[in-house]
Design a protein around this motif. Structure first.
Motif, PDB file in Angstrom:
ATOM      1  N   ALA A 150       0.824  -1.192  -0.117  1.00  0.00           N
ATOM      2  CA  ALA A 150       0.038   0.008  -0.048  1.00  0.00           C
ATOM      3  C   ALA A 150       0.702   1.120   0.067  1.00  0.00           C
ATOM      4  N   TYR A 151       1.989   1.048   0.718  1.00  0.00           N
ATOM      5  CA  TYR A 151       2.901   2.448   0.739  1.00  0.00           C
ATOM      6  C   TYR A 151       4.409   2.124   0.464  1.00  0.00           C
ATOM      7  N   PRO A 152       4.464   1.781  -0.894  1.00  0.00           N
ATOM      8  CA  PRO A 152       5.783   1.296  -1.180  1.00  0.00           C
ATOM      9  C   PRO A 152       7.067   2.250  -0.790  1.00  0.00           C
ATOM     10  N   ASN A 153       6.923   3.299  -0.916  1.00  0.00           N
ATOM     11  CA  ASN A 153       8.023   4.314  -0.912  1.00  0.00           C
ATOM     12  C   ASN A 153       8.633   4.757   0.639  1.00  0.00           C
ATOM     13  N   PHE A 154       7.656   4.286   1.492  1.00  0.00           N
ATOM     14  CA  PHE A 154       8.043   4.573   3.005  1.00  0.00           C
ATOM     15  C   PHE A 154       9.140   3.800   3.343  1.00  0.00           C
ATOM     16  N   ILE A 155       9.048   2.596   3.227  1.00  0.00           N
ATOM     17  CA  ILE A 155       9.997   1.651   3.640  1.00  0.00           C
ATOM     18  C   ILE A 155      11.433   1.750   3.004  1.00  0.00           C
ATOM     19  N   LYS A 156      11.106   2.273   1.333  1.00  0.00           N
ATOM     20  CA  LYS A 156      12.543   2.556   0.922  1.00  0.00           C
ATOM     21  C   LYS A 156      13.327   3.657   1.394  1.00  0.00           C
ATOM     22  N   LYS A 157      12.514   4.545   1.543  1.00  0.00           N
ATOM     23  CA  LYS A 157      13.172   5.880   2.095  1.00  0.00           C
ATOM     24  C   LYS A 157      13.833   5.642   3.555  1.00  0.00           C
TER      25      LYS A 157
ATOM     26  N   ALA B 148       6.339   1.389  10.611  1.00  0.00           N
ATOM     27  CA  ALA B 148       5.093   1.507   9.753  1.00  0.00           C
ATOM     28  C   ALA B 148       3.639   1.853  10.851  1.00  0.00           C
ATOM     29  N   MET B 149       3.873   1.181  12.060  1.00  0.00           N
ATOM     30  CA  MET B 149       2.894   1.505  13.123  1.00  0.00           C
ATOM     31  C   MET B 149       2.918   2.819  13.379  1.00  0.00           C
ATOM     32  N   ILE B 150       3.856   3.585  13.497  1.00  0.00           N
ATOM     33  CA  ILE B 150       4.212   4.786  13.939  1.00  0.00           C
ATOM     34  C   ILE B 150       3.622   5.780  12.721  1.00  0.00           C
ATOM     35  N   TRP B 151       4.013   5.465  11.524  1.00  0.00           N
ATOM     36  CA  TRP B 151       3.570   5.886  10.252  1.00  0.00           C
ATOM     37  C   TRP B 151       1.858   5.943  10.202  1.00  0.00           C
TER      38      TRP B 151
ATOM     39  N   LEU C 272      18.122   6.442  13.131  1.00  0.00           N
ATOM     40  CA  LEU C 272      17.644   7.168  12.152  1.00  0.00           C
ATOM     41  C   LEU C 272      18.378   8.534  12.159  1.00  0.00           C
ATOM     42  N   ASN C 273      18.824   8.753  13.127  1.00  0.00           N
ATOM     43  CA  ASN C 273      19.575  10.051  13.647  1.00  0.00           C
ATOM     44  C   ASN C 273      18.585  11.395  13.757  1.00  0.00           C
ATOM     45  N   ILE C 274      17.429  11.098  14.445  1.00  0.00           N
ATOM     46  CA  ILE C 274      16.398  12.001  14.546  1.00  0.00           C
ATOM     47  C   ILE C 274      16.562  12.454  15.857  1.00  0.00           C
ATOM     48  N   SER C 275      16.505  13.687  16.022  1.00  0.00           N
ATOM     49  CA  SER C 275      16.784  14.451  17.225  1.00  0.00           C
ATOM     50  C   SER C 275      15.434  14.243  18.136  1.00  0.00           C
ATOM     51  N   SER C 276      15.793  14.462  19.482  1.00  0.00           N
ATOM     52  CA  SER C 276      14.299  14.287  20.250  1.00  0.00           C
ATOM     53  C   SER C 276      13.401  15.230  20.167  1.00  0.00           C
ATOM     54  N   ASP C 277      13.976  16.591  19.723  1.00  0.00           N
ATOM     55  CA  ASP C 277      12.808  17.667  19.683  1.00  0.00           C
ATOM     56  C   ASP C 277      12.024  17.472  18.056  1.00  0.00           C
ATOM     57  N   VAL C 278      12.222  16.538  17.416  1.00  0.00           N
ATOM     58  CA  VAL C 278      11.535  16.352  16.308  1.00  0.00           C
ATOM     59  C   VAL C 278      10.299  15.140  16.688  1.00  0.00           C
ATOM     60  N   ASP C 279       9.304  15.480  16.255  1.00  0.00           N
ATOM     61  CA  ASP C 279       8.093  14.526  16.353  1.00  0.00           C
ATOM     62  C   ASP C 279       7.994  13.492  15.431  1.00  0.00           C
ATOM     63  N   LEU C 280       8.271  12.254  15.928  1.00  0.00           N
ATOM     64  CA  LEU C 280       8.515  11.063  15.240  1.00  0.00           C
ATOM     65  C   LEU C 280       7.367  10.974  13.963  1.00  0.00           C
ATOM     66  N   TYR C 281       6.230  10.875  14.731  1.00  0.00           N
ATOM     67  CA  TYR C 281       5.010  10.774  13.692  1.00  0.00           C
ATOM     68  C   TYR C 281       5.127  11.766  12.302  1.00  0.00           C
ATOM     69  N   LEU C 282       5.410  13.030  12.764  1.00  0.00           N
ATOM     70  CA  LEU C 282       5.425  13.999  11.759  1.00  0.00           C
ATOM     71  C   LEU C 282       6.677  13.779  10.681  1.00  0.00           C
ATOM     72  N   PHE C 283       7.781  13.272  11.356  1.00  0.00           N
ATOM     73  CA  PHE C 283       9.055  12.931  10.594  1.00  0.00           C
ATOM     74  C   PHE C 283       8.767  11.951   9.688  1.00  0.00           C
ATOM     75  N   PHE C 284       7.971  10.894   9.879  1.00  0.00           N
ATOM     76  CA  PHE C 284       7.659   9.550   8.837  1.00  0.00           C
ATOM     77  C   PHE C 284       6.603  10.018   8.102  1.00  0.00           C
ATOM     78  N   LYS C 285       5.599  10.837   8.258  1.00  0.00           N
ATOM     79  CA  LYS C 285       4.606  11.395   7.441  1.00  0.00           C
ATOM     80  C   LYS C 285       5.250  12.181   6.440  1.00  0.00           C
TER      81      LYS C 285
END
Length: 144
Positions: free
Chosen positions: A69-76, A93-96, A126-139
């Motif tokens: 259903a969402y092929p590009n997400f995993i690739k990215k 994927a669950m977070i996404w 994934l080198n994502i800082s703690s001030d970044v919303d994980l849900y928004l990052f994935f979207k």
């Protein structure tokens, strides 16, 4: 003089007729595209509902259906870190999908704290800082 007037009127009618036909063709194309877009939205909504049901059942086919259903997400994600495990990809994927930590814990039969720890480890991978919303990052990741 009357003859010229008739020719001008006839030409005007022909031009207006062509314009009308062209406009109708454009409207038909727009209607067709709207129909196709609605069909795709419905298909995507059905896929989303199916995927959510797989998550709730902790079904092993979840990741495969999600990738369909969402092929590009995993690739990215794998482009950011190719060493992500299948478990990491499922978690991402669950977070996404917008599942809360509590829901993820419930559906995967782990403690809420374990989900929080996994989010923290995932941020590091994934080198994502703690001030970044994980849900928004994935979207945002899936949109680019």
């Amino acid at each position: 003089m009357f003859f010229i007037y008739n020719i001008v009127v006839l030409c005007l009618i022909v031009v207006l007729l062509f314009a009308y036909i062209r406009c109708q063709k454009k409207k038909d194309i727009i209607r067709q595209k709207e129909f196709e877009a609605n069909a795709l939205k419905e298909k995507l909504n059905n896929s989303y509902d199916c995927i959510i049901e797989l998550v709730k059942k902790n079904d092993p086919n979840f990741l495969n259906k999600f990738q369909e259903a969402y092929p590009n997400f995993i690739k990215k994600l794998l482009a950011i870190n190719s060493n992500l495990s299948k478990s990491d990809l499922i978690f991402c994927a669950m977070i996404w999908l917008g599942l809360s930590s509590k829901e993820i814990a419930q559906y995967t039969f782990v403690e809420h704290r374990s989900v929080q720890n996994k989010k923290h480890r995932l941020r590091k991978k994934l080198n994502i800082s703690s001030d970044v919303d994980l849900y928004l990052f994935f979207k945002n990741l899936s949109e680019h």
